[in-house]
Design a protein around this motif. Structure first.
Motif, short mmCIF file in Angstrom:
data_model
loop_
_atom_site.label_atom_id
_atom_site.label_comp_id
_atom_site.label_asym_id
_atom_site.label_seq_id
_atom_site.Cartn_x
_atom_site.Cartn_y
_atom_site.Cartn_z
N ARG A 61 0.82 -1.22 0.00
CA ARG A 61 0.00 0.00 0.00
C ARG A 61 0.85 1.26 0.00
O ARG A 61 0.67 2.16 -0.81
CB ARG A 61 -0.94 0.01 1.22
N TYR A 62 1.79 1.35 0.92
CA TYR A 62 2.55 2.58 1.12
C TYR A 62 3.82 2.67 0.26
O TYR A 62 4.41 3.74 0.15
CB TYR A 62 2.92 2.73 2.59
N GLY A 63 4.24 1.56 -0.32
CA GLY A 63 5.50 1.56 -1.08
C GLY A 63 5.33 1.58 -2.57
O GLY A 63 6.33 1.69 -3.30
N ALA A 64 4.11 1.46 -3.05
CA ALA A 64 3.89 1.43 -4.50
C ALA A 64 2.56 2.10 -4.81
O ALA A 64 1.62 2.09 -4.01
CB ALA A 64 3.90 -0.01 -5.01
N GLU A 65 2.50 2.69 -5.99
CA GLU A 65 1.26 3.28 -6.50
C GLU A 65 1.12 2.88 -7.95
O GLU A 65 1.87 3.33 -8.81
CB GLU A 65 1.28 4.80 -6.36
N GLY A 66 0.18 2.00 -8.20
CA GLY A 66 0.07 1.42 -9.53
C GLY A 66 1.30 0.59 -9.84
O GLY A 66 1.69 -0.29 -9.08
N ASN A 67 1.96 0.89 -10.95
CA ASN A 67 3.19 0.18 -11.34
C ASN A 67 4.45 0.94 -10.92
O ASN A 67 5.56 0.56 -11.30
CB ASN A 67 3.22 -0.05 -12.86
N GLN A 68 4.29 2.00 -10.15
CA GLN A 68 5.42 2.84 -9.76
C GLN A 68 5.91 2.49 -8.37
O GLN A 68 5.13 2.43 -7.41
CB GLN A 68 5.02 4.32 -9.80
N ASN A 69 7.23 2.24 -8.26
CA ASN A 69 7.85 2.03 -6.96
C ASN A 69 8.16 3.38 -6.32
O ASN A 69 8.81 4.23 -6.93
CB ASN A 69 9.14 1.21 -7.09
N LEU A 70 7.70 3.57 -5.10
CA LEU A 70 7.85 4.86 -4.44
C LEU A 70 9.15 4.99 -3.66
O LEU A 70 9.52 6.09 -3.25
CB LEU A 70 6.66 5.09 -3.50
N VAL A 71 9.85 3.87 -3.43
CA VAL A 71 11.12 3.89 -2.71
C VAL A 71 12.18 3.28 -3.61
O VAL A 71 12.00 2.17 -4.14
CB VAL A 71 11.05 3.11 -1.38
N LYS A 72 13.29 3.99 -3.78
CA LYS A 72 14.36 3.51 -4.66
C LYS A 72 15.70 3.59 -3.94
O LYS A 72 15.93 4.49 -3.13
CB LYS A 72 14.40 4.33 -5.95
N SER A 73 16.57 2.64 -4.27
CA SER A 73 17.91 2.58 -3.70
C SER A 73 18.93 2.92 -4.77
O SER A 73 18.83 2.47 -5.91
CB SER A 73 18.19 1.17 -3.15
N LYS A 74 19.92 3.73 -4.39
CA LYS A 74 21.02 4.07 -5.31
C LYS A 74 22.28 3.37 -4.84
O LYS A 74 22.68 3.51 -3.68
CB LYS A 74 21.24 5.59 -5.32
N GLU A 75 22.90 2.61 -5.72
CA GLU A 75 24.10 1.87 -5.38
C GLU A 75 25.26 2.81 -5.11
O GLU A 75 25.27 3.96 -5.53
CB GLU A 75 24.48 0.91 -6.50
N SER A 76 26.25 2.30 -4.39
CA SER A 76 27.44 3.10 -4.09
C SER A 76 28.67 2.20 -4.10
O SER A 76 28.56 0.97 -4.09
CB SER A 76 27.31 3.79 -2.73
N TYR A 77 29.84 2.83 -4.12
CA TYR A 77 31.10 2.10 -4.13
C TYR A 77 31.91 2.53 -2.90
O TYR A 77 31.91 3.70 -2.52
CB TYR A 77 31.87 2.38 -5.42
N SER A 78 32.59 1.56 -2.30
CA SER A 78 33.35 1.86 -1.08
C SER A 78 34.54 0.90 -0.99
O SER A 78 34.87 0.21 -1.94
CB SER A 78 32.44 1.73 0.14
N PHE A 79 35.13 0.84 0.19
CA PHE A 79 36.33 0.04 0.36
C PHE A 79 36.33 -0.58 1.75
O PHE A 79 35.53 -0.24 2.62
CB PHE A 79 37.59 0.89 0.17
N GLY A 80 37.27 -1.49 1.96
CA GLY A 80 37.42 -2.13 3.26
C GLY A 80 38.75 -2.85 3.35
O GLY A 80 39.53 -2.89 2.39
N ALA A 81 39.00 -3.44 4.50
CA ALA A 81 40.24 -4.18 4.72
C ALA A 81 40.01 -5.15 5.87
O ALA A 81 39.09 -4.98 6.68
CB ALA A 81 41.40 -3.24 5.04
N GLY A 82 40.86 -6.18 5.95
CA GLY A 82 40.69 -7.14 7.02
C GLY A 82 41.87 -8.10 7.13
O GLY A 82 42.87 -7.98 6.42
N LEU A 83 41.73 -9.06 8.03
CA LEU A 83 42.75 -10.05 8.31
C LEU A 83 42.28 -11.43 7.88
O LEU A 83 41.08 -11.69 7.74
CB LEU A 83 43.09 -10.05 9.81
N ILE A 84 43.24 -12.33 7.70
CA ILE A 84 42.95 -13.70 7.26
C ILE A 84 43.57 -14.68 8.23
O ILE A 84 44.76 -14.56 8.56
CB ILE A 84 43.50 -13.96 5.84
N ALA A 85 42.79 -15.64 8.67
CA ALA A 85 43.31 -16.78 9.43
C ALA A 85 42.82 -18.05 8.73
O ALA A 85 41.61 -18.23 8.55
CB ALA A 85 42.83 -16.74 10.87
N LYS A 86 43.77 -18.91 8.32
CA LYS A 86 43.41 -20.12 7.57
C LYS A 86 43.79 -21.37 8.35
O LYS A 86 44.88 -21.46 8.92
CB LYS A 86 44.13 -20.14 6.23
#
Length: 260
Positions: A61-86
């Motif tokens: 009800r609140y997120g769509a009207e007809g065939n139109q999506n009322l909430v949209k997400s925009k992708e983004s790019y970022s970075f990270g780092a971490g450690l490895i234990a095998k």
């Protein structure tokens, strides 16, 4: 063709050819870090770049009207780092623990002014006082600092010259340090809230390259949240924001460089 582009392609081709010759020629077969994979335990670190967005299931009800999506997400790019234990299990299986820190910023757009038509209330939702949505009200910039703790089971093949392909899969425990889940303010005060503690599953594909001093692994990993990250707005907040979504889940594709 542009002369600069042609020169760049030629230089890149030469570099790739030299790398391939040094890495795979027959006389170098199995002569680099031969005993490295025989260790019961080993360590390393990784760097990664991310592409993140949200998977959204909208309220009918609140997120769509007809065939139109009322909430949209925009992708983004970022970075990270971490450690490895095998932990080496056998000739073909390793168990990996790869805790890391990921930084993200995503954008949600709420074109939900049309929900004013439900201001008188419905059978399942109480009435509310409509407000005019400004551009600031419609857009939420969501910053996240994620402590990601994946546990992966790795299946790899035999070494071929100085390389070895592998696939891995596992589960993640992820803590969002900027979730605002304990905040008493909500979207009426420009505060978007999400869950702090999350669970996900991951799948990864890569190739391990053996050099004289270290092992380099480029890989692609997909991580997909299993729980609903949405925290509901306060009861007296109009259904322009959190109420417009039934489910909100992070999904990420990572390019990873591992050094061991």
């Amino acid at each position: 063709m542009n002369k600069f582009l042609l020169r760049a392609l030629v230089l890149a081709s030469v570099n790739i050819a030299v790398f391939a010759d040094a890495q795979f020629r027959t006389r170098n077969r199995m002569d680099k870090l031969e005993d490295f994979d025989e260790q019961k335990f080993s360590w390393g670190f990784y760097l990664n770049g991310n592409r993140l967005d949200y998977r959204i299931v909208l309220h009918p009800r609140y997120g769509a009207e007809g065939n139109q999506n009322l909430v949209k997400s925009k992708e983004s790019y970022s970075f990270g780092a971490g450690l490895i234990a095998k932990w080496r299990l056998n000739d073909y299986l390793d168990l990996r623990l790869e805790p890391g820190l990921q930084f993200a910023q995503r954008q949600l757009t709420f074109n939900t002014q049309s929900n004013d038509q439900y201001a008188a209330g419905t059978l399942t939702n109480p009435p509310f006082l409509p407000i005019p949505l400004t551009e600031k009200d419609k857009v939420r910039e969501i910053k996240s600092t994620l402590v990601d703790v994946p546990v992966l089971l790795e299946l790899h093949g035999q070494r071929w010259y100085n390389s070895r392909p592998y696939i891995a899969a596992g589960v993640n425990y992820i803590v969002n340090l900027q979730s605002n889940s304990d905040s008493e303010d909500d979207n009426m005060q420009q505060v978007f809230r999400s869950t702090t503690h999350n669970f996900a599953w991951s799948a990864e594909l890569g190739i391990q390259f053996y050099f004289n001093k270290f092992k380099l692994t480029p890989a692609v990993r997909g991580t997909f949240f299993m729980n609903n990250e949405k925290v509901a707005d306060n009861a007296n907040t109009p259904p322009y924001w959190a109420t417009a979504m039934s489910t909100l889940q992070t999904r990420a594709v990572m390019f990873v460089l591992k050094f061991e």
